[in-house]
Structures are given as C-alpha cells and as structure tokens.
Motif scaffolding. Structure first.
Motif, PDB file in Angstrom:
ATOM      1  N   LEU A  58       0.824  -1.210   0.000  1.00  0.00           N
ATOM      2  CA  LEU A  58       0.000   0.000   0.000  1.00  0.00           C
ATOM      3  C   LEU A  58       0.858   1.261   0.000  1.00  0.00           C
ATOM      4  O   LEU A  58       0.522   2.246  -0.662  1.00  0.00           O
ATOM      5  CB  LEU A  58      -0.936   0.007   1.200  1.00  0.00           C
ATOM      6  CG  LEU A  58      -2.147  -0.910   1.131  1.00  0.00           C
ATOM      7  CD1 LEU A  58      -2.897  -0.888   2.457  1.00  0.00           C
ATOM      8  CD2 LEU A  58      -3.060  -0.501   0.002  1.00  0.00           C
ATOM      9  N   GLY A  62       0.709   3.758  -2.981  1.00  0.00           N
ATOM     10  CA  GLY A  62       0.317   5.128  -2.667  1.00  0.00           C
ATOM     11  C   GLY A  62       1.352   6.136  -3.117  1.00  0.00           C
ATOM     12  O   GLY A  62       1.012   7.178  -3.681  1.00  0.00           O
ATOM     13  N   LEU A  72      -6.535   9.289  -3.216  1.00  0.00           N
ATOM     14  CA  LEU A  72      -6.448   7.843  -3.042  1.00  0.00           C
ATOM     15  C   LEU A  72      -5.070   7.444  -2.519  1.00  0.00           C
ATOM     16  O   LEU A  72      -4.948   6.573  -1.658  1.00  0.00           O
ATOM     17  CB  LEU A  72      -6.756   7.127  -4.360  1.00  0.00           C
ATOM     18  CG  LEU A  72      -6.839   5.617  -4.309  1.00  0.00           C
ATOM     19  CD1 LEU A  72      -7.920   5.164  -3.341  1.00  0.00           C
ATOM     20  CD2 LEU A  72      -7.094   5.062  -5.700  1.00  0.00           C
ATOM     21  N   ALA A  73      -4.037   8.093  -3.028  1.00  0.00           N
ATOM     22  CA  ALA A  73      -2.672   7.829  -2.556  1.00  0.00           C
ATOM     23  C   ALA A  73      -2.541   8.153  -1.075  1.00  0.00           C
ATOM     24  O   ALA A  73      -1.940   7.387  -0.311  1.00  0.00           O
ATOM     25  CB  ALA A  73      -1.668   8.645  -3.364  1.00  0.00           C
ATOM     26  N   PHE A  76      -4.207   5.392   0.917  1.00  0.00           N
ATOM     27  CA  PHE A  76      -3.364   4.194   0.915  1.00  0.00           C
ATOM     28  C   PHE A  76      -2.199   4.356   1.885  1.00  0.00           C
ATOM     29  O   PHE A  76      -1.866   3.437   2.635  1.00  0.00           O
ATOM     30  CB  PHE A  76      -2.821   3.906  -0.486  1.00  0.00           C
ATOM     31  CG  PHE A  76      -3.747   3.159  -1.383  1.00  0.00           C
ATOM     32  CD1 PHE A  76      -5.105   3.066  -1.130  1.00  0.00           C
ATOM     33  CD2 PHE A  76      -3.261   2.545  -2.520  1.00  0.00           C
ATOM     34  CE1 PHE A  76      -5.957   2.379  -1.970  1.00  0.00           C
ATOM     35  CE2 PHE A  76      -4.100   1.841  -3.365  1.00  0.00           C
ATOM     36  CZ  PHE A  76      -5.454   1.759  -3.094  1.00  0.00           C
ATOM     37  N   SER A  80      -1.520   2.281   5.270  1.00  0.00           N
ATOM     38  CA  SER A  80      -0.256   1.564   5.400  1.00  0.00           C
ATOM     39  C   SER A  80       0.422   1.896   6.728  1.00  0.00           C
ATOM     40  O   SER A  80       0.878   0.992   7.440  1.00  0.00           O
ATOM     41  CB  SER A  80       0.669   1.918   4.236  1.00  0.00           C
ATOM     42  OG  SER A  80       1.952   1.396   4.448  1.00  0.00           O
ATOM     43  N   GLY A 105       1.255  10.420   3.392  1.00  0.00           N
ATOM     44  CA  GLY A 105      -0.198  10.425   3.259  1.00  0.00           C
ATOM     45  C   GLY A 105      -0.790  11.808   3.518  1.00  0.00           C
ATOM     46  O   GLY A 105      -1.678  12.253   2.783  1.00  0.00           O
TER      47      GLY A 105
END
Length: 116
Positions: A58, A62, A72-73, A76, A80, A105
């Motif tokens: 992930l 990501g 979305l990244a 992810f 993670s 993130g």
C-alpha cells in the motif's frame, strides 16, 4: 508536495518490506518443531503476516500514484502507516516506515485536487 509524497511513500514501502520480511521470518522460525524452547511465540502471527505483506505494498502503491491520484494515494499511505503501527508497534525498526508513510499520506491529501 506530491513529489515529496511519492518519494516518502516509496521509501516507507521499501523499509516496511524489510520489517515485513523479518517479521514473517521470525514467525516461520517460531513455527518449527522444538523452537518454543528457544524463541518466544508470537500472539498475533496472522496479523503480522498480513500487515507485513499488505502495508508495504500500500505504501509503494500510494507513493507511485501520488502525482496523479493524491486523495487515493493519501488514503493508501495512511492505511499503510496504521497497519504497520497496529501489527508491529512503534519502535526503532518501524519508526521510519510508519513516520514516512504517515507524512507522505498527509502531504498527498493536502496537495489538493486531482489533475485533469
């Protein structure tokens, strides 16, 4: 910010892979016959195996999509970081992977809308 998320996410995933390899390897050693005399058994072996596999994937995924799909990244990467923290805890070997994935993130989510 997206480039920083890309770089940090990929580095976090690679470092997380090392943690996952060692976690999986230790569990494999503890499952050998007679190993309980020498090694402590792991209480949540299945969680460690799943997180050791999925969390680094992930993070790398990501980081790879941080430029084109930052929302979305970011999700992810945060999942993670949370997965690594839940499975392995926060200590010397995991602090960089968890911290980099979390920062990546947040950077990906803060970078704005997706490119057209």
């Amino acid at each position: 910010m997206r480039v920083a998320a890309l770089v940090l996410g990929i580095i976090a995933g690679l470092w997380g892979m090392l943690v996952g390899f060692f976690g999986w390897g230790y569990i494999a050693l503890t499952e050998l016959d007679g190993a309980e005399q020498y090694l402590d058994q792991v209480a949540n072996a299945d969680v460690i195996k799943v997180a050791g596999l999925l969390a680094p994937i992930l993070a790398i995924a990501g980081g790879a999509m941080a430029l084109s799909k930052p929302r979305l990244a970011g999700i992810f990467l945060l999942v993670s970081a949370g997965g690594m923290f839940y499975a392995f805890g926060f200590h010397f070997w995991t602090m960089f992977a968890i911290s980099m994935a979390a920062v990546a993130g947040l950077l990906a989510l803060a970078s704005g809308n997706e490119q057209g």
